[in-house]
Design a protein around this motif. Structure first.
Motif, PDB file in Angstrom:
ATOM      1  N   ILE A  33       5.516  -5.702  -8.469  1.00 48.84           N
ATOM      2  CA  ILE A  33       6.113  -5.701  -9.806  1.00 48.84           C
ATOM      3  C   ILE A  33       5.526  -4.575 -10.652  1.00 48.84           C
ATOM      4  CG2 ILE A  33       6.331  -7.028 -11.941  1.00 48.84           C
ATOM      5  CD1 ILE A  33       6.331  -9.515  -9.963  1.00 48.84           C
ATOM      6  N   GLN A  34       4.217  -4.386 -10.588  1.00 47.70           N
ATOM      7  CA  GLN A  34       3.598  -3.282 -11.318  1.00 47.70           C
ATOM      8  C   GLN A  34       4.167  -1.938 -10.870  1.00 47.70           C
ATOM      9  OE1 GLN A  34      -0.672  -4.177 -10.670  1.00 47.70           O
ATOM     10  NE2 GLN A  34      -0.825  -4.156 -12.898  1.00 47.70           N
ATOM     11  N   TRP A  35       4.332  -1.796  -9.562  1.00 44.84           N
ATOM     12  CA  TRP A  35       4.918  -0.554  -9.045  1.00 44.84           C
ATOM     13  C   TRP A  35       6.339  -0.368  -9.566  1.00 44.84           C
ATOM     14  CZ3 TRP A  35       9.249  -0.942  -5.888  1.00 44.84           C
ATOM     15  CH2 TRP A  35       9.766   0.284  -5.444  1.00 44.84           C
ATOM     16  N   SER A  36       7.112  -1.456  -9.632  1.00 49.17           N
ATOM     17  CA  SER A  36       8.517  -1.357 -10.061  1.00 49.17           C
ATOM     18  C   SER A  36       8.648  -0.878 -11.500  1.00 49.17           C
ATOM     19  CB  SER A  36       9.228  -2.705  -9.894  1.00 49.17           C
ATOM     20  OG  SER A  36       8.802  -3.633 -10.878  1.00 49.17           O
ATOM     21  N   GLU A  37       7.585  -1.061 -12.308  1.00 51.46           N
ATOM     22  CA  GLU A  37       7.642  -0.646 -13.705  1.00 51.46           C
ATOM     23  C   GLU A  37       7.432   0.848 -13.887  1.00 51.46           C
ATOM     24  OE1 GLU A  37       4.718  -3.112 -15.552  1.00 51.46           O
ATOM     25  OE2 GLU A  37       6.118  -4.753 -15.896  1.00 51.46           O
ATOM     26  N   ARG A  38       6.976   1.509 -12.843  1.00 51.05           N
ATOM     27  CA  ARG A  38       6.708   2.939 -12.985  1.00 51.05           C
ATOM     28  C   ARG A  38       7.442   3.801 -11.959  1.00 51.05           C
ATOM     29  NH1 ARG A  38       3.378   4.892  -9.057  1.00 51.05           N
ATOM     30  NH2 ARG A  38       2.122   3.413  -7.857  1.00 51.05           N
ATOM     31  N   THR A  39       8.092   3.162 -10.965  1.00 52.58           N
ATOM     32  CA  THR A  39       8.716   3.948  -9.905  1.00 52.58           C
ATOM     33  C   THR A  39       9.871   4.792 -10.442  1.00 52.58           C
ATOM     34  OG1 THR A  39       9.815   3.858  -7.757  1.00 52.58           O
ATOM     35  CG2 THR A  39      10.292   2.071  -9.291  1.00 52.58           C
ATOM     36  N   ARG A  40      10.083   5.919  -9.780  1.00 52.08           N
ATOM     37  CA  ARG A  40      11.237   6.761 -10.112  1.00 52.08           C
ATOM     38  C   ARG A  40      12.456   6.412  -9.268  1.00 52.08           C
ATOM     39  NH1 ARG A  40       8.711  12.569  -9.567  1.00 52.08           N
ATOM     40  NH2 ARG A  40       7.270  11.425  -8.221  1.00 52.08           N
ATOM     41  N   THR A  41      12.322   5.394  -8.417  1.00 52.29           N
ATOM     42  CA  THR A  41      13.495   4.905  -7.694  1.00 52.29           C
ATOM     43  C   THR A  41      14.498   4.380  -8.722  1.00 52.29           C
ATOM     44  OG1 THR A  41      12.059   4.209  -5.863  1.00 52.29           O
ATOM     45  CG2 THR A  41      14.300   3.305  -5.914  1.00 52.29           C
ATOM     46  N   PRO A  42      15.739   4.814  -8.677  1.00 55.89           N
ATOM     47  CA  PRO A  42      16.716   4.373  -9.686  1.00 55.89           C
ATOM     48  C   PRO A  42      16.777   2.853  -9.789  1.00 55.89           C
ATOM     49  CG  PRO A  42      17.635   6.122  -8.337  1.00 55.89           C
ATOM     50  CD  PRO A  42      16.341   5.751  -7.702  1.00 55.89           C
ATOM     51  N   CYS A  43      16.833   2.341 -11.028  1.00 58.65           N
ATOM     52  CA  CYS A  43      16.796   0.899 -11.236  1.00 58.65           C
ATOM     53  C   CYS A  43      18.008   0.201 -10.629  1.00 58.65           C
ATOM     54  CB  CYS A  43      16.683   0.576 -12.729  1.00 58.65           C
ATOM     55  SG  CYS A  43      18.065   1.157 -13.715  1.00 58.65           S
ATOM     56  N   LYS A  44      19.096   0.941 -10.355  1.00 62.50           N
ATOM     57  CA  LYS A  44      20.282   0.332  -9.748  1.00 62.50           C
ATOM     58  C   LYS A  44      20.319   0.544  -8.249  1.00 62.50           C
ATOM     59  CE  LYS A  44      23.051   0.452 -13.889  1.00 62.50           C
ATOM     60  NZ  LYS A  44      24.038  -0.472 -14.267  1.00 62.50           N
ATOM     61  N   ASP A  45      19.240   1.078  -7.677  1.00 55.40           N
ATOM     62  CA  ASP A  45      19.153   1.222  -6.224  1.00 55.40           C
ATOM     63  C   ASP A  45      19.307  -0.153  -5.571  1.00 55.40           C
ATOM     64  OD1 ASP A  45      18.000   3.109  -3.863  1.00 55.40           O
ATOM     65  OD2 ASP A  45      17.179   1.090  -3.684  1.00 55.40           O
ATOM     66  N   SER A  96       0.834  -1.200   0.000  1.00 56.57           N
ATOM     67  CA  SER A  96       0.000   0.000   0.000  1.00 56.57           C
ATOM     68  C   SER A  96       0.872   1.256   0.000  1.00 56.57           C
ATOM     69  CB  SER A  96      -0.927  -0.017   1.217  1.00 56.57           C
ATOM     70  OG  SER A  96      -1.700   1.160   1.278  1.00 56.57           O
ATOM     71  N   GLY A  97       1.952   1.220   0.777  1.00 53.74           N
ATOM     72  CA  GLY A  97       2.865   2.365   0.811  1.00 53.74           C
ATOM     73  C   GLY A  97       3.539   2.598  -0.527  1.00 53.74           C
ATOM     74  N   LEU A  98       3.951   1.531  -1.211  1.00 55.34           N
ATOM     75  CA  LEU A  98       4.578   1.662  -2.527  1.00 55.34           C
ATOM     76  C   LEU A  98       3.587   2.205  -3.549  1.00 55.34           C
ATOM     77  CD1 LEU A  98       6.607  -1.692  -2.653  1.00 55.34           C
ATOM     78  CD2 LEU A  98       7.508   0.606  -2.236  1.00 55.34           C
ATOM     79  N   ASP A  99       2.348   1.741  -3.465  1.00 55.04           N
ATOM     80  CA  ASP A  99       1.335   2.168  -4.427  1.00 55.04           C
ATOM     81  C   ASP A  99       0.988   3.649  -4.309  1.00 55.04           C
ATOM     82  OD1 ASP A  99       1.101  -0.206  -5.740  1.00 55.04           O
ATOM     83  OD2 ASP A  99      -0.614  -0.928  -4.566  1.00 55.04           O
ATOM     84  N   GLN A 100       1.352   4.260  -3.188  1.00 52.09           N
ATOM     85  CA  GLN A 100       1.055   5.687  -3.021  1.00 52.09           C
ATOM     86  C   GLN A 100       2.004   6.583  -3.806  1.00 52.09           C
ATOM     87  OE1 GLN A 100       0.779   6.669   1.179  1.00 52.09           O
ATOM     88  NE2 GLN A 100      -0.438   4.832   1.592  1.00 52.09           N
ATOM     89  N   GLU A 101       3.044   6.002  -4.390  1.00 49.87           N
ATOM     90  CA  GLU A 101       3.929   6.821  -5.216  1.00 49.87           C
ATOM     91  C   GLU A 101       3.143   7.376  -6.393  1.00 49.87           C
ATOM     92  OE1 GLU A 101       8.177   6.685  -7.655  1.00 49.87           O
ATOM     93  OE2 GLU A 101       7.426   4.867  -6.695  1.00 49.87           O
ATOM     94  N   PRO A 102       3.177   8.699  -6.615  1.00 50.78           N
ATOM     95  CA  PRO A 102       2.361   9.296  -7.684  1.00 50.78           C
ATOM     96  C   PRO A 102       2.786   8.795  -9.065  1.00 50.78           C
ATOM     97  CG  PRO A 102       3.204  10.975  -6.187  1.00 50.78           C
ATOM     98  CD  PRO A 102       3.919   9.702  -5.865  1.00 50.78           C
ATOM     99  N   TYR A 103       1.789   8.633  -9.933  1.00 52.66           N
ATOM    100  CA  TYR A 103       2.076   8.278 -11.329  1.00 52.66           C
ATOM    101  C   TYR A 103       2.652   9.485 -12.064  1.00 52.66           C
ATOM    102  CZ  TYR A 103      -0.254   3.714 -11.379  1.00 52.66           C
ATOM    103  OH  TYR A 103      -0.589   2.400 -11.165  1.00 52.66           O
ATOM    104  N   ASN A 104       2.217  10.676 -11.665  1.00 52.65           N
ATOM    105  CA  ASN A 104       2.645  11.900 -12.341  1.00 52.65           C
ATOM    106  C   ASN A 104       4.112  12.177 -12.029  1.00 52.65           C
ATOM    107  OD1 ASN A 104       3.037  14.444 -13.369  1.00 52.65           O
ATOM    108  ND2 ASN A 104       1.067  15.252 -12.638  1.00 52.65           N
ATOM    109  N   ARG A 105       4.937  12.187 -13.057  1.00 55.59           N
ATOM    110  CA  ARG A 105       6.377  12.352 -12.863  1.00 55.59           C
ATOM    111  C   ARG A 105       6.780  13.790 -12.575  1.00 55.59           C
ATOM    112  NH1 ARG A 105       9.520   8.024 -14.010  1.00 55.59           N
ATOM    113  NH2 ARG A 105       8.341   6.196 -14.629  1.00 55.59           N
ATOM    114  N   THR A 106       5.822  14.698 -12.583  1.00 52.34           N
ATOM    115  CA  THR A 106       6.138  16.081 -12.214  1.00 52.34           C
ATOM    116  C   THR A 106       6.038  16.285 -10.703  1.00 52.34           C
ATOM    117  OG1 THR A 106       3.840  16.798 -12.487  1.00 52.34           O
ATOM    118  CG2 THR A 106       5.274  16.904 -14.438  1.00 52.34           C
ATOM    119  N   GLU A 107       5.501  15.278 -10.009  1.00 50.74           N
ATOM    120  CA  GLU A 107       5.395  15.376  -8.547  1.00 50.74           C
ATOM    121  C   GLU A 107       6.787  15.290  -7.918  1.00 50.74           C
ATOM    122  OE1 GLU A 107       2.690  15.701  -6.560  1.00 50.74           O
ATOM    123  OE2 GLU A 107       1.302  15.867  -8.251  1.00 50.74           O
ATOM    124  N   PRO A 108       6.951  15.803  -6.697  1.00 48.58           N
ATOM    125  CA  PRO A 108       8.245  15.682  -6.002  1.00 48.58           C
ATOM    126  C   PRO A 108       8.609  14.212  -5.815  1.00 48.58           C
ATOM    127  CG  PRO A 108       6.807  17.241  -4.877  1.00 48.58           C
ATOM    128  CD  PRO A 108       5.959  16.567  -5.915  1.00 48.58           C
TER     129      PRO A 108
END
Length: 605
Positions: free
Chosen positions: A285-297, A200-212
């Motif tokens: 997995i769905q979240w990982s496809e859109r997260t802005r967390t660097p893929c090499k984190d 649930s916490g991961l899913d709260q990451e905004p889809y909009n990439r203009t968000e902080p």
């Protein structure tokens, strides 16, 4: 001994087991004509997936005071399990009796609308004690398929025949259980609650990439801890449970004490099943496809690696091509079980390594496994990616390092008709448009291909033009958007590792229009010295949508052998490029019918 000698008249292709355990009397009954077991015809039975092999006491003088589960009606010795490291006979017997009760051991009137707090109503006070009493004392089922009671434990043709029928046996059961024998109810409930909160916490990451930027690390760490605690149970380390978990994804999870948990995420409360667990994992997995967390984190890499290596990702997929790779993360008693232990996921009639006069090596068995998939499901056979460069000549088949990319998670869209893991009413019609076979060259089994191909650069330009056309907005309403993306390109690409295209530039593995076209353009530019082509595997229509799938490859010569070498796979949509009788000029190219497509053949590997 003939496999029918112990059961005269038994049909090895039938869905019924050779034996069933009658739990009230703890008697293993043979099948008899008319599907009778101990006089009962066509009895409803349940099946259980659990693990014990690594914890078996193999010598009579090893802990001689430990008894085996008392089972009547059999002539083989029942394996004894070390209670100091696994479970005791009393625990096992208790859980068996618990499994004979109703599968849905919960009462919906106990829950308020938020489904988490007990509601003390008159019904709750008056009816609940009665239901609890009935649950505690009443057996709903009498028959259980339990491996040690229903499969002859002595090596031989009867044992192998029944092991080869587990797909039918599990599918014919009224329902099935998964017993996590090292996790108590309270611990299991806490683990799953923590995992839900993390997701649930991961899913709260905004889809909009203009968000902080969104700080996901607390939730990533919590997910890692929860998944690690869960998969420490031996069930997630056994090889045979890998097949059983894939075949019976609706199996209900039992705690160490034999208690079921409730899935309160639905309007109607249900017992918690493997499906629920795999769905939670898929959300990550769905979240990982859109997260802005660097893929090499490092924490993100650790989380995704854990999901893949434990098999949670492969067990979610409606595509069995990832299971061989997962089998290499588990420790079988017999190395050949890496194939024998998963082959039935391809279908109840799918069998390899059946020549009893031949002593197979693992490589021979994997070749036979890959060859059988190639011939029965040619498109599906390529719907995986290599995580390491395969040996020369073997790139055509699924490997120990193969993984299913999420663009290929639906095996039913690539010609595999044994999947029941996707609950949907969409009509799916896959079609193979290639010819694939195998042949021996020297001491290596190669694939031979014949079919249509198109220069990758031509197709790449077509994809780009299609997404810039007036038809592009139709994709936003399409079922092509299967990955929860805000925007998705007409095509999807998954690259193998260990090729000249590895590593690909960071940020191009995200499923959106911009990154997908940047990846294809980069591949074109990177391949000036290697003429990339797309070999057309097949097409699929689903609910008025149509797409093609292909292998991306190039021609090379090694050790005097000219062959096609794959670098990845791709799929692309084309049905949205028409409106009624009006076809976009790119229609023929994307469908595989234009003059850009030409015939190729040759060795592939």
């Amino acid at each position: 001994m003939n496999i029918d000698e112990d059961h005269p008249g038994f049909d090895n292709e039938a869905v019924w087991p050779r034996r069933l355990l009658h739990v009230p009397s703890m008697t293993s009954y043979k099948w008899a004509p008319g599907n009778r077991y101990g006089g009962r015809q066509n009895p409803s039975y349940i099946a259980v997936s659990y693990t014990w092999g690594r914890f078996q006491l193999r010598h009579p003088d090893e802990n001689p005071h430990v008894c085996a589960l008392p089972i009547r009606g059999i002539s083989w010795p029942v394996p004894r399990v070390d209670p100091d490291v696994h479970f005791s006979v009393d625990q096992f017997q208790h859980v068996i009796y618990e499994m004979m009760k109703t599968a849905e051991r919960h009462y919906e009137f106990d829950y308020t609308k938020d489904q988490r707090t007990l509601q003390k109503t008159p019904g709750s006070w008056l009816v609940r004690p009665l239901l609890r009493w009935l649950e505690r004392h009443r057996m709903v089922y009498e028959f259980l398929w339990l491996d040690i009671a229903c499969i002859d434990q002595r090596p031989g043709p009867i044992q192998m025949a029944e092991i080869g029928r587990q797909a039918r046996i599990f599918q014919n059961a009224a329902h099935s259980y998964v017993w996590l024998s090292h996790l108590s109810y309270d611990i299991l409930e806490s683990i799953l609650d923590n995992l839900r909160v993390a997701v649930s916490g991961l899913d709260q990451e905004p889809y909009n990439r203009t968000e902080p930027p969104y700080n996901c690390h607390t939730w990533i760490s919590q997910a890692i801890q929860s998944i690690g605690d869960l998969t420490n149970d031996p069930w997630f380390k056994s090889l045979w449970t890998l097949q059983e978990g894939f075949m019976c994804n609706h199996a209900i999870i039992l705690s160490k004490e034999g208690r079921v948990l409730c899935d309160t995420s639905r309007v109607v409360v249900r017992s918690f099943s493997l499906d629920n667990l795999f769905g939670i994992t898929y959300s990550i997995i769905q979240w990982s496809e859109r997260t802005r967390t660097p893929c090499k984190d490092l924490e993100l890499l650790r989380l995704m690696d854990l999901i893949h290596k434990t098999g949670l990702a492969a067990l979610f997929c409606n595509n069995p091509m990832g299971l061989l790779g997962i089998s290499y993360n588990r420790n079988p008693t017999n190395e050949l079980d890496r194939v024998y232990g998963i082959m039935q996921t391809l279908g109840p009639d799918f069998r390899v390594g059946t020549d009893s006069t031949h002593r197979y090596t693992l490589n021979e068995l994997e070749n036979e496994f890959g060859d059988a998939i190639l011939r029965t499901c040619p498109v599906l056979s390529q719907m995986h990616v290599h995580l390491q460069a395969p040996a020369m000549g073997s790139g055509w088949r699924v490997q120990a390092n193969s993984r299913v990319p999420w663009m290929a998670e639906r095996g039913d869209m690539f010609g595999w008709n044994c999947g029941n893991r996707v609950e949907t009413n969409i009509e799916i019609s896959p079609l193979a448009l290639c010819s694939l076979s195998t042949c021996n060259v020297g001491n290596t089994l190669w694939a031979r291909i014949s079919g249509k191909a198109c220069d990758f650069e031509d197709l790449q330009r077509g994809w780009k033009s299609a997404d810039n056309s007036e038809y592009a907005n139709k994709i936003n309403q399409s079922l092509w958007r299967m990955h929860g993306c805000t925007d998705q390109a007409i095509h999807m690409i998954a690259l193998d590792r260990g090729t000249y295209l590895d590593p690909q530039p960071p940020g191009l593995d995200i499923l959106n229009v911009e990154a997908s076209h940047e990846l294809a353009a980069w591949m074109t530019e990177k391949s000036r010295r290697h003429k990339l082509v797309v070999f057309l595997l097949g097409q699929c229509s689903f609910n008025m949508e149509m797409f093609c799938s292909g292998v991306i490859m190039f021609k090379r010569e090694e050790h005097g052998i000219s062959h096609w070498c794959r670098v990845g796979i791709c799929t692309w949509l084309y049905s949205h490029m028409r409106e009624e009788d009006k076809f976009h000029p790119l229609w023929s190219l994307l469908k595989g019918d234009s003059e850009n497509w030409y015939h190729i053949e040759g060795l592939f590997g």
